[in-house]
Write a protein that holds these residues in place. Sequence first.
Motif, mmCIF file in Angstrom:
data_model
loop_
_atom_site.group_PDB
_atom_site.id
_atom_site.type_symbol
_atom_site.label_atom_id
_atom_site.label_comp_id
_atom_site.label_asym_id
_atom_site.label_seq_id
_atom_site.Cartn_x
_atom_site.Cartn_y
_atom_site.Cartn_z
ATOM 1 N N ALA A 190 82.844 21.214 17.898
ATOM 2 C CA ALA A 190 83.072 21.020 19.285
ATOM 3 C C ALA A 190 84.570 20.072 19.457
ATOM 4 O O ALA A 190 84.459 18.792 18.813
ATOM 5 C CB ALA A 190 81.997 20.400 20.130
ATOM 6 N N GLN A 191 85.591 20.395 20.159
ATOM 7 C CA GLN A 191 86.563 19.559 20.459
ATOM 8 C C GLN A 191 86.721 19.518 21.995
ATOM 9 O O GLN A 191 86.747 20.628 22.566
ATOM 10 C CB GLN A 191 87.845 19.973 19.491
ATOM 11 C CG GLN A 191 87.640 19.724 18.162
ATOM 12 C CD GLN A 191 88.794 20.162 17.386
ATOM 13 O OE1 GLN A 191 89.164 21.135 17.569
ATOM 14 N NE2 GLN A 191 89.622 19.266 16.582
ATOM 15 N N ALA A 192 86.901 18.048 22.454
ATOM 16 C CA ALA A 192 87.170 18.318 23.710
ATOM 17 C C ALA A 192 88.231 17.052 24.390
ATOM 18 O O ALA A 192 88.160 15.972 23.727
ATOM 19 C CB ALA A 192 85.862 18.205 24.749
ATOM 20 N N LYS A 193 88.685 17.321 25.572
ATOM 21 C CA LYS A 193 89.496 16.250 26.013
ATOM 22 C C LYS A 193 89.067 16.091 27.616
ATOM 23 O O LYS A 193 88.507 17.190 28.059
ATOM 24 C CB LYS A 193 91.109 16.641 26.276
ATOM 25 C CG LYS A 193 91.460 16.786 24.661
ATOM 26 C CD LYS A 193 92.976 16.840 24.966
ATOM 27 C CE LYS A 193 93.479 16.858 23.596
ATOM 28 N NZ LYS A 193 95.287 16.889 23.573
ATOM 29 N N GLY A 207 87.447 21.892 26.539
ATOM 30 C CA GLY A 207 87.656 22.224 25.271
ATOM 31 C C GLY A 207 87.191 23.427 24.352
ATOM 32 O O GLY A 207 87.210 24.691 25.092
ATOM 33 N N THR A 208 86.671 23.277 23.308
ATOM 34 C CA THR A 208 86.150 24.588 22.436
ATOM 35 C C THR A 208 85.250 24.217 21.805
ATOM 36 O O THR A 208 84.883 22.973 21.244
ATOM 37 C CB THR A 208 87.507 25.055 21.512
ATOM 38 O OG1 THR A 208 87.851 23.803 20.556
ATOM 39 C CG2 THR A 208 88.621 25.214 22.381
ATOM 40 N N PHE A 209 84.504 25.108 21.332
ATOM 41 C CA PHE A 209 83.268 25.199 20.404
ATOM 42 C C PHE A 209 83.610 26.260 19.330
ATOM 43 O O PHE A 209 84.259 27.417 19.647
ATOM 44 C CB PHE A 209 81.863 25.632 20.881
ATOM 45 C CG PHE A 209 81.498 24.407 21.878
ATOM 46 C CD1 PHE A 209 80.929 23.345 21.113
ATOM 47 C CD2 PHE A 209 81.191 24.502 23.208
ATOM 48 C CE1 PHE A 209 80.149 22.514 21.859
ATOM 49 C CE2 PHE A 209 80.827 23.696 23.672
ATOM 50 C CZ PHE A 209 80.113 22.614 23.076
ATOM 51 N N GLN A 210 83.973 25.881 18.275
ATOM 52 C CA GLN A 210 84.111 26.880 17.042
ATOM 53 C C GLN A 210 83.047 27.070 15.999
ATOM 54 O O GLN A 210 82.456 26.041 15.443
ATOM 55 C CB GLN A 210 85.289 26.410 16.343
ATOM 56 C CG GLN A 210 85.776 27.465 15.234
ATOM 57 C CD GLN A 210 86.830 27.332 14.374
ATOM 58 O OE1 GLN A 210 87.359 26.054 14.502
ATOM 59 N NE2 GLN A 210 87.693 28.094 13.699
ATOM 60 N N ASP A 211 82.545 28.052 15.645
ATOM 61 C CA ASP A 211 81.381 28.467 14.408
ATOM 62 C C ASP A 211 82.066 28.179 13.299
ATOM 63 O O ASP A 211 83.050 29.205 12.868
ATOM 64 C CB ASP A 211 80.900 29.996 14.847
ATOM 65 C CG ASP A 211 79.679 30.133 13.837
ATOM 66 O OD1 ASP A 211 79.474 29.373 12.723
ATOM 67 O OD2 ASP A 211 78.851 30.958 14.204
ATOM 68 N N ILE A 212 81.733 27.177 12.601
ATOM 69 C CA ILE A 212 82.243 27.008 11.153
ATOM 70 C C ILE A 212 81.343 27.071 10.124
ATOM 71 O O ILE A 212 81.383 26.716 8.876
ATOM 72 C CB ILE A 212 82.914 25.440 11.237
ATOM 73 C CG1 ILE A 212 81.755 24.478 11.555
ATOM 74 C CG2 ILE A 212 84.100 25.342 11.950
ATOM 75 C CD1 ILE A 212 82.361 23.031 11.250
ATOM 76 N N THR A 213 80.385 27.853 10.444
ATOM 77 C CA THR A 213 79.191 27.802 9.285
ATOM 78 C C THR A 213 79.542 28.527 8.114
ATOM 79 O O THR A 213 79.485 27.779 7.058
ATOM 80 C CB THR A 213 78.221 28.806 10.117
ATOM 81 O OG1 THR A 213 77.736 28.550 11.360
ATOM 82 C CG2 THR A 213 76.751 29.099 8.895
ATOM 83 N N GLU A 214 80.477 29.823 8.201
ATOM 84 C CA GLU A 214 81.012 30.232 6.769
ATOM 85 C C GLU A 214 81.987 29.541 6.108
ATOM 86 O O GLU A 214 81.959 29.411 4.812
ATOM 87 C CB GLU A 214 81.687 31.604 7.062
ATOM 88 C CG GLU A 214 80.764 32.918 7.423
ATOM 89 C CD GLU A 214 79.943 32.625 8.592
ATOM 90 O OE1 GLU A 214 80.244 32.026 9.372
ATOM 91 O OE2 GLU A 214 78.701 33.131 8.453
ATOM 92 N N ALA A 215 82.609 28.525 7.037
ATOM 93 C CA ALA A 215 83.664 27.695 6.341
ATOM 94 C C ALA A 215 82.903 26.678 5.493
ATOM 95 O O ALA A 215 83.289 26.094 4.415
ATOM 96 C CB ALA A 215 84.494 27.111 7.323
#
Length: 402
Positions: A190-193, A207-215
């Motif tokens: 999660a990244q937000a301002k 902001g955004t939420f990104q699924d980084i499971t595979e990474a």
Amino acid sequence: RFTYCNDFVLKLLNKRIEDVLGKTDFALYASAPELAEKYHRDDEKVLSTGQVLNDVEPHRDAEGNTFYVHVMKQPLRDAFGQITGLQCTFFRVPPQAFRKLHEAEKMAEIGSWEWDLYSEKLTASDQLLRLFEVSPGSFRSVEEAILSRVHPDDKERVSAQLDWMRIEPKPFDLVFRIFRKNSEQRILKAQAKVHLDHDGLPDRVYGTFQDITEARLREASAIQIARFETTSKMAAQVAHNTLTHFDTIKDALEILGSRTSDPDLKQVAADGLSYYATAYATFRELSEAGTESDKKPEQVNINDVLKEAIILSDPLLRKNQVTIELDLADHLPLVTVNTRKIKQVLRNVLLNAQEAMPSGGPLVITSREDSNLLISADQPSPTDPLKGLSTTVVVEIKDRGH
């Protein structure tokens, strides 16, 4: 209060000019109080600070359809430079722009969001709803939409971060786990301002939420591979050092077997040499595993590789009363292989074969050259169809056990 609006705005509001002039945002957007509150706060910020607002924000037409507009609000000043009002211009953002954004979000597994800290309203993109497996309008608060999915061990940390944004308006970067409805665990970044109102207080977060499971899995796999390679090199070094002493053991066993007349000692020497061969092959395998050379194909006689595979498998074969009968052809052409890999393949075949022979018995291994099977790594020549072709070496493993 509104003092002027053009036909485009009147059409969106489905009102006449006389129904708009002198009205406030709250009067014109009575059916959407959260939008009215946002528009009012933005107006107040422009009027109090003199700063131009340039933003993309949601809007709602008379039928209740929500769409996005690119809006610019700038202060109006009198002859003395005093702010007397503001002018707002906006244009509708083409739907295809958002379709492309949604497609990009889906491909990158990124969901965008905006949280109004005054109304507690959370606006989420389609991809964010998919990440958290919630439907539009199915949640009443941020806690219900997000925290209900957060892993119990991470929930306190995520909740504290959401609360802290109201006090300390700083960007944040947070990684945490969530559970899907099927109990699948995913890792999100999660990244937000934080956006400030005209008083300098936080009024909304985006902001955004990104699924980084595979990474993260790829990262963990890379770490494991690096650790395995380091361990392999250490084991190879130990094995290499150990191999230097094996000839002494072999010589001692051969001397014992040749000089003693005691049949029991002769049998001990013979068994010792058998175990020596297995141990020597195992340590040499370890020694080769940590070198780069074992990764490169080389030309070998497949019979030699077969014999080494048999030696490595011999203890388990004997334990299960499996005997080996060899019928290996002489003068086979050399084959180009990765020796370690083909040896492992042969060992796996041998062990699979003995598992199919629970009562033991003979395992017949043959090798031969088959001139009827031609292979080539080169493109065939139109003038010489047999150019570059070579015969095939065939290895067969058959059991005659039970």
